[in-house]
Motif scaffolding. Structure first.
Motif, PDB file in Angstrom:
ATOM      1  N   LEU A 351       0.825  -1.201   0.000  1.00  0.00           N
ATOM      2  CA  LEU A 351       0.000   0.000   0.000  1.00  0.00           C
ATOM      3  C   LEU A 351       0.863   1.256   0.000  1.00  0.00           C
ATOM      4  CD1 LEU A 351      -2.813  -0.961   2.554  1.00  0.00           C
ATOM      5  CD2 LEU A 351      -3.061  -0.669   0.077  1.00  0.00           C
ATOM      6  N   ALA A 352       1.924   1.242   0.822  1.00  0.00           N
ATOM      7  CA  ALA A 352       2.802   2.407   0.890  1.00  0.00           C
ATOM      8  C   ALA A 352       3.472   2.665  -0.457  1.00  0.00           C
ATOM      9  CB  ALA A 352       3.847   2.199   1.981  1.00  0.00           C
ATOM     10  N   THR A 353       3.879   1.590  -1.134  1.00  0.00           N
ATOM     11  CA  THR A 353       4.536   1.749  -2.430  1.00  0.00           C
ATOM     12  C   THR A 353       3.583   2.340  -3.456  1.00  0.00           C
ATOM     13  OG1 THR A 353       6.020  -0.106  -1.975  1.00  0.00           O
ATOM     14  CG2 THR A 353       5.715   0.517  -4.286  1.00  0.00           C
ATOM     15  N   GLY A 354       2.361   1.821  -3.501  1.00  0.00           N
ATOM     16  CA  GLY A 354       1.377   2.359  -4.442  1.00  0.00           C
ATOM     17  C   GLY A 354       1.113   3.831  -4.211  1.00  0.00           C
ATOM     18  N   GLU A 355       1.033   4.225  -2.934  1.00  0.00           N
ATOM     19  CA  GLU A 355       0.763   5.628  -2.630  1.00  0.00           C
ATOM     20  C   GLU A 355       1.977   6.502  -2.944  1.00  0.00           C
ATOM     21  OE1 GLU A 355      -2.077   8.214   0.014  1.00  0.00           O
ATOM     22  OE2 GLU A 355      -1.900   6.069   0.395  1.00  0.00           O
ATOM     23  N   ALA A 356       3.169   6.005  -2.647  1.00  0.00           N
ATOM     24  CA  ALA A 356       4.371   6.775  -2.982  1.00  0.00           C
ATOM     25  C   ALA A 356       4.473   6.990  -4.492  1.00  0.00           C
ATOM     26  CB  ALA A 356       5.613   6.053  -2.456  1.00  0.00           C
ATOM     27  N   LEU A 357       4.216   5.948  -5.267  1.00  0.00           N
ATOM     28  CA  LEU A 357       4.267   6.081  -6.723  1.00  0.00           C
ATOM     29  C   LEU A 357       3.217   7.069  -7.223  1.00  0.00           C
ATOM     30  CD1 LEU A 357       4.827   2.342  -7.752  1.00  0.00           C
ATOM     31  CD2 LEU A 357       6.498   4.210  -7.869  1.00  0.00           C
ATOM     32  N   ALA A 358       2.055   7.124  -6.553  1.00  0.00           N
ATOM     33  CA  ALA A 358       1.017   8.075  -6.955  1.00  0.00           C
ATOM     34  C   ALA A 358       1.486   9.512  -6.742  1.00  0.00           C
ATOM     35  CB  ALA A 358      -0.270   7.806  -6.179  1.00  0.00           C
ATOM     36  N   HIS A 359       2.150   9.763  -5.620  1.00  0.00           N
ATOM     37  CA  HIS A 359       2.653  11.119  -5.374  1.00  0.00           C
ATOM     38  C   HIS A 359       3.759  11.486  -6.362  1.00  0.00           C
ATOM     39  CE1 HIS A 359       0.378  10.751  -1.636  1.00  0.00           C
ATOM     40  NE2 HIS A 359       0.536  12.048  -1.490  1.00  0.00           N
ATOM     41  N   LEU A 360       4.643  10.539  -6.637  1.00  0.00           N
ATOM     42  CA  LEU A 360       5.726  10.813  -7.586  1.00  0.00           C
ATOM     43  C   LEU A 360       5.185  11.017  -9.002  1.00  0.00           C
ATOM     44  CD1 LEU A 360       8.211   8.269  -6.051  1.00  0.00           C
ATOM     45  CD2 LEU A 360       8.618  10.741  -6.237  1.00  0.00           C
ATOM     46  N   LYS A 361       4.160  10.265  -9.375  1.00  0.00           N
ATOM     47  CA  LYS A 361       3.550  10.456 -10.688  1.00  0.00           C
ATOM     48  C   LYS A 361       2.911  11.837 -10.798  1.00  0.00           C
ATOM     49  CE  LYS A 361       2.178   9.269 -14.790  1.00  0.00           C
ATOM     50  NZ  LYS A 361       3.142   8.991 -15.884  1.00  0.00           N
ATOM     51  N   ARG A 362       2.237  12.288  -9.748  1.00  0.00           N
ATOM     52  CA  ARG A 362       1.632  13.618  -9.772  1.00  0.00           C
ATOM     53  C   ARG A 362       2.701  14.687  -9.952  1.00  0.00           C
ATOM     54  NH1 ARG A 362      -1.487  17.451 -10.875  1.00  0.00           N
ATOM     55  NH2 ARG A 362      -1.745  15.871 -12.471  1.00  0.00           N
ATOM     56  N   LEU A 363       3.837  14.523  -9.271  1.00  0.00           N
ATOM     57  CA  LEU A 363       4.931  15.483  -9.425  1.00  0.00           C
ATOM     58  C   LEU A 363       5.514  15.438 -10.833  1.00  0.00           C
ATOM     59  CD1 LEU A 363       6.707  15.024  -5.979  1.00  0.00           C
ATOM     60  CD2 LEU A 363       5.441  17.041  -6.749  1.00  0.00           C
ATOM     61  N   GLU A 364       5.557  14.245 -11.431  1.00  0.00           N
ATOM     62  CA  GLU A 364       5.989  14.146 -12.834  1.00  0.00           C
ATOM     63  C   GLU A 364       5.042  14.916 -13.746  1.00  0.00           C
ATOM     64  OE1 GLU A 364       7.743  10.508 -14.769  1.00  0.00           O
ATOM     65  OE2 GLU A 364       6.724   9.575 -13.059  1.00  0.00           O
ATOM     66  N   VAL A 365       3.743  14.698 -13.567  1.00  0.00           N
ATOM     67  CA  VAL A 365       2.740  15.354 -14.407  1.00  0.00           C
ATOM     68  C   VAL A 365       2.831  16.869 -14.257  1.00  0.00           C
ATOM     69  CG1 VAL A 365       0.263  15.666 -14.770  1.00  0.00           C
ATOM     70  CG2 VAL A 365       1.185  13.366 -14.405  1.00  0.00           C
ATOM     71  N   GLU A 366       3.104  17.329 -13.046  1.00  0.00           N
ATOM     72  CA  GLU A 366       3.215  18.762 -12.805  1.00  0.00           C
ATOM     73  C   GLU A 366       4.566  19.327 -13.235  1.00  0.00           C
ATOM     74  OE1 GLU A 366       2.289  19.430  -8.697  1.00  0.00           O
ATOM     75  OE2 GLU A 366       0.177  18.878  -8.931  1.00  0.00           O
ATOM     76  N   GLY A 367       5.472  18.457 -13.711  1.00  0.00           N
ATOM     77  CA  GLY A 367       6.772  18.909 -14.189  1.00  0.00           C
ATOM     78  C   GLY A 367       7.746  19.260 -13.093  1.00  0.00           C
ATOM     79  N   ARG A 368       7.545  18.677 -11.904  1.00  0.00           N
ATOM     80  CA  ARG A 368       8.400  19.024 -10.764  1.00  0.00           C
ATOM     81  C   ARG A 368       9.469  17.973 -10.487  1.00  0.00           C
ATOM     82  NH1 ARG A 368       3.794  20.192  -6.467  1.00  0.00           N
ATOM     83  NH2 ARG A 368       5.528  20.828  -5.102  1.00  0.00           N
ATOM     84  N   VAL A 369       9.317  16.777 -11.031  1.00  0.00           N
ATOM     85  CA  VAL A 369      10.350  15.749 -10.945  1.00  0.00           C
ATOM     86  C   VAL A 369      10.428  15.027 -12.283  1.00  0.00           C
ATOM     87  CG1 VAL A 369       9.852  15.367  -8.471  1.00  0.00           C
ATOM     88  CG2 VAL A 369       8.921  13.787 -10.176  1.00  0.00           C
ATOM     89  N   ARG A 370      11.543  14.343 -12.498  1.00  0.00           N
ATOM     90  CA  ARG A 370      11.670  13.470 -13.666  1.00  0.00           C
ATOM     91  C   ARG A 370      12.147  12.107 -13.187  1.00  0.00           C
ATOM     92  NH1 ARG A 370      16.950  12.738 -15.363  1.00  0.00           N
ATOM     93  NH2 ARG A 370      18.488  14.179 -14.433  1.00  0.00           N
ATOM     94  N   LYS A 371      11.737  11.079 -13.911  1.00  0.00           N
ATOM     95  CA  LYS A 371      12.058   9.699 -13.545  1.00  0.00           C
ATOM     96  C   LYS A 371      13.152   9.155 -14.443  1.00  0.00           C
ATOM     97  CE  LYS A 371       9.141   6.406 -14.623  1.00  0.00           C
ATOM     98  NZ  LYS A 371       7.898   5.588 -14.614  1.00  0.00           N
TER      99      LYS A 371
END
Length: 384
Positions: A351-371
């Motif tokens: 559950l923690a991993t799924g939620e962490a990935l959701a936050h990181l994906k949102r930051l990717e979409v907003e252009g604030r991080v890159r993977k």
């Protein structure tokens, strides 16, 4: 969780008949003391329905509580006054898991507060087993239809059909990418891929589809469907505008935030973006002074206060993660201390991993991080 042979066979003990009206058990107790916490008011305080009993919330709705194992400990089932050509009754919203302790709670209700009360239909707010685990059982035994959104029903069917003794390779690949070690991945592999299926009584092949904006007439009352997403694909809330009641399912909970996760069904989705958009939608559509009837916890007033707090909490988590990865690259597992206030162990790692990935994906979409993919492991960098 263990299986339930009686439930699997579709058996049900005879429901004892009682003489007397259920009105006494449906009448609100005037001795309940209003309490408050974090800007919310709880008109019924810490009270909750006992086994076989219900509490009247307002015209058109009563409250039953179904016990469950695990940290949540219960799910609230909301009973909506209904009437059709066959007479009066109640519609059930959310049911509990397909486990003996949950079915026993329903049998206690049938022998108590719901003795001589007809079940007219069953609603599932969304696909998770604590919400529809017994929906098929009640629908079959009471001869009624299951009402759900298409997104929830079809996704539930897809997950139920996808059963295996070992975890799918796509899940193991995602776990490794998130930073799991070899031992955790091997444990995940051997746990199998059928827990969801084991917790849900077979769903009926046919169902009644509900959609956002539908107005469902139930006796003297009308309930408007308001959908949200992020926690699940097409979650249905039910809003009685005249009485000022919102049955919120898991879309709004008073004391905890619903899990919002990236999963292998839609590995490139942005569920947190959908969740935040759904919060904004509820703030626009539903007035602040409704009594909110959640799936877990107690009914409360202060919907907009809670929605704003949920939005701000996620925004703060996003800020913390974006700041951290701007200082050094991080894997998803390394963001856990920034996102969660509890220890993460084997029991909640998925559950923690799924939620962490959701936050990181949102930051990717907003252009604030890159993977960056380094040999199958994802490293997240800040964007200047």
């Amino acid at each position: 969780m263990t299986g339930n042979n009686n439930m699997a066979n579709g058996e049900e003990d005879d429901i004892p008949a009682t003489s007397g009206s259920p009105d006494a058990s449906l009448t609100q107790d005037d001795n309940f003391t209003v309490t408050s916490h974090a800007g919310l008011a709880y008109p019924w305080g810490d009270a909750a329905p006992a086994a076989g009993e219900t509490i009247r919330i307002a015209n058109g709705i009563s409250w039953a509580r179904i016990p469950m194992p695990g940290s949540l400990g219960h799910i609230n089932s909301w009973l909506l006054d209904d009437a059709d050509e066959d007479g009066e009754g109640v519609a059930v919203v959310d049911t509990g898991i397909c486990l003996t302790m949950c079915s026993d709670a329903w049998k206690a209700l049938y022998a108590g507060a719901l003795a001589d009360v007809r079940i007219t239909r069953v609603f599932g707010t969304h696909l998770h087993p604590d919400h529809i685990g017994l929906a098929g059982w009640i629908a079959k035994k009471r001869g009624v239809k299951l009402w759900m959104t298409r997104g929830e029903m079809l996704t539930a069917r897809a997950i139920i059909a996808d059963s295996s003794d070992t975890a799918p390779e796509e899940l193991l690949v995602q776990s490794r990418a998130a930073g799991w070690d070899d031992a955790a991945i091997e444990a995940q592999r051997t746990r199998g891929w059928n827990m969801f299926q084991r917790m849900i009584f077979p769903l009926p092949r046919g169902y009644m589809r509900i959609e956002d904006g539908d107005r469902i007439v139930m006796g003297a009352h009308q309930w408007r469907v308001v959908t949200g997403s992020g926690h699940s694909p097409e979650h249905a809330c039910l809003w009685n505008e005249r009485e000022g009641i919102l049955v919120s399912g898991d879309q709004v909970l008073p004391r905890i935030s619903s899990n919002v996760s990236v999963n292998i069904t839609e590995p490139d989705a942005d569920p947190l973006g959908e969740w935040l958009a759904s919060i904004d939608k509820l703030l626009r559509v539903v007035p602040p002074d409704v009594i909110t009837c959640p799936a877990h916890g107690e009914p409360f007033k202060g919907l907009h206060v809670r929605l704003t707090a949920l939005r701000d909490e996620h925004r703060m988590r996003l800020y913390k993660v974006a700041e951290a990865v701007s200082e050094r690259p991080m894997r998803a597992v390394e963001t856990f201390p920034l996102l969660f206030s509890r220890p993460i162990g084997e029991h909640n790692l998925g559950l923690a991993t799924g939620e962490a990935l959701a936050h990181l994906k949102r930051l990717e979409v907003e252009g604030r991080v890159r993977k960056e993919d380094r040999d199958g492991v994802w490293w997240y960098h800040g964007v200047a």
